[in-house]
Design a protein around this motif. Structure first.
Motif, mmCIF file in Angstrom:
data_model
loop_
_atom_site.group_PDB
_atom_site.id
_atom_site.type_symbol
_atom_site.label_atom_id
_atom_site.label_comp_id
_atom_site.label_asym_id
_atom_site.label_seq_id
_atom_site.Cartn_x
_atom_site.Cartn_y
_atom_site.Cartn_z
ATOM 1 N N UNK A 212 62.678 -64.005 32.635
ATOM 2 C CA UNK A 212 63.082 -63.110 33.723
ATOM 3 C C UNK A 212 64.588 -62.853 33.677
ATOM 4 N N UNK A 213 65.362 -63.922 33.425
ATOM 5 C CA UNK A 213 66.815 -63.773 33.358
ATOM 6 C C UNK A 213 67.241 -62.873 32.196
ATOM 7 N N UNK A 214 66.437 -62.849 31.140
ATOM 8 C CA UNK A 214 66.746 -62.027 29.962
ATOM 9 C C UNK A 214 66.154 -60.620 30.059
ATOM 10 N N UNK A 215 65.512 -60.325 31.168
ATOM 11 C CA UNK A 215 64.957 -58.994 31.356
ATOM 12 C C UNK A 215 63.653 -58.758 30.618
ATOM 13 N N UNK A 216 62.933 -59.833 30.291
ATOM 14 C CA UNK A 216 61.654 -59.693 29.604
ATOM 15 C C UNK A 216 60.520 -59.622 30.617
ATOM 16 N N UNK A 217 59.514 -58.825 30.307
ATOM 17 C CA UNK A 217 58.338 -58.767 31.155
ATOM 18 C C UNK A 217 57.391 -59.911 30.848
ATOM 19 N N UNK A 218 56.478 -60.194 31.761
ATOM 20 C CA UNK A 218 55.489 -61.266 31.576
ATOM 21 C C UNK A 218 54.124 -60.738 31.989
ATOM 22 N N UNK A 219 53.131 -60.995 31.149
ATOM 23 C CA UNK A 219 51.750 -60.633 31.443
ATOM 24 C C UNK A 219 50.903 -61.893 31.323
ATOM 25 N N UNK A 220 50.204 -62.247 32.394
ATOM 26 C CA UNK A 220 49.371 -63.451 32.402
ATOM 27 C C UNK A 220 47.942 -63.082 32.049
ATOM 28 N N UNK A 221 47.577 -63.283 30.804
ATOM 29 C CA UNK A 221 46.206 -63.028 30.360
ATOM 30 C C UNK A 221 45.948 -63.790 29.070
ATOM 31 N N UNK A 222 44.688 -64.063 28.834
ATOM 32 C CA UNK A 222 44.310 -64.738 27.607
ATOM 33 C C UNK A 222 44.219 -63.767 26.444
ATOM 34 N N UNK A 223 44.244 -64.324 25.242
ATOM 35 C CA UNK A 223 44.112 -63.530 24.017
ATOM 36 C C UNK A 223 42.969 -64.090 23.181
#
Length: 279
Positions: A212-223
């Motif tokens: 978050x501090x680096x401006x990256x997005x996060x998606x919570x899902x399995x692969x």
């Protein structure tokens, strides 16, 4: 083992009737010790408190744990501190928890693991046959029942394979045997939600904050494993190793890219990265 305390006493032992031994009725935390300091202490205590609440254990004595940890780690430059909290001895045999439990706390100090420094440059991982069963009541918790991970880690002896990825009953990647898993797609991290199974790692939480501090997005899902061919990067985390880039899964190569490296640098001071090496 470099030292231990059982309920604050160096020469004490855990009772044979302790519910942690009998049923895995308890919790544990594994902390990196760097320069005589347990790293990410508040994060570990947050998870211990939440786990105790969910299991119905008395609130852990955080001040006492801190004092005992300081006693054990003094003078330790690089080590691992393990904290175990059980429900204590039961009222005779049987699963029913005692009405007024007297928890057992066990702190032990161990040598730092001898992982090859090359692991911080990239590791090869495999897919495990042992699956993680769904159990929402325990999902995310660092409880003492780790037989799924024991079985999965027993599937290989090849030292060239650093870790194994564990799937759920639907075939989705959930975590490593002792790590959390992340994939990178563009400037977004993909990591499983851990709402049905798996452990919500302390380093996982720290990485998500750094992202978050680096401006990256996060998606919570399995692969699914077959989706890994479409991701840009992948890495593994835990509170001892910090972050290992993944260079191959089941012999399928992956790139070790800039997002992984940037996050690896961000978490380096909180784990046992090799002296003079990556991380």
């Amino acid at each position: 083992m470099l030292g231990q305390l059982v309920n604050g006493r160096a020469e004490a032992a855990v009772e044979a009737g302790d519910r942690g031994l009998a049923y895995g009725d308890g919790l544990f935390e594994t902390l990196a010790v760097v320069g005589g300091q347990p790293r990410l202490w508040d994060y570990h205590m947050d998870r211990l408190l939440e786990g105790a609440r969910r299991l119905g254990l008395p609130e852990p004595p955080l001040t006492t744990l801190r004092e005992e940890a300081r006693y054990l780690v003094q003078g330790a430059d690089r080590a691992v501190l393990k904290i175990v909290l059980t429900r204590g001895a039961g009222e005779g045999r049987g699963y029913r928890p005692p009405a007024r439990p007297l928890p057992t706390r066990l702190l032990s100090l161990h040598d730092a693991p001898l992982h090859p420094p090359e692991h911080w440059d990239g590791v090869d991982v495999r897919l495990c046959r042992t699956r993680l069963a769904a159990q929402p009541a325990l999902a995310g918790m660092k409880h003492l029942n780790r037989l799924e991970q024991v079985l999965a880690r027993g599937e290989w002896r090849d030292p060239a394979i650093a870790e194994g990825l564990m799937l759920d009953d639907n075939g989705l990647i959930i975590q490593g045997t002792a790590t959390n898993a992340f994939a990178v797609q563009g400037r977004t991290l993909i990591t499983p939600p851990l709402s049905l199974c798996g452990v919500a790692g302390v380093m996982r939480r720290y990485v998500l904050e750094q992202a978050e501090a680096l401006g990256l997005g996060v998606e919570h899902r399995g692969l699914y494993p077959e989706e890994l061919g479409g991701v840009a990067e992948m890495f593994l985390t835990n509170s001892v190793i910090g972050l290992w880039p993944v260079r191959a899964v089941a012999n399928r190569p992956l790139a070790v890219g800039p997002v992984t490296r940037r996050l690896q640098e961000a978490v380096a001071g909180e784990a046992l990265a090799p002296a003079g090496g990556r991380g």
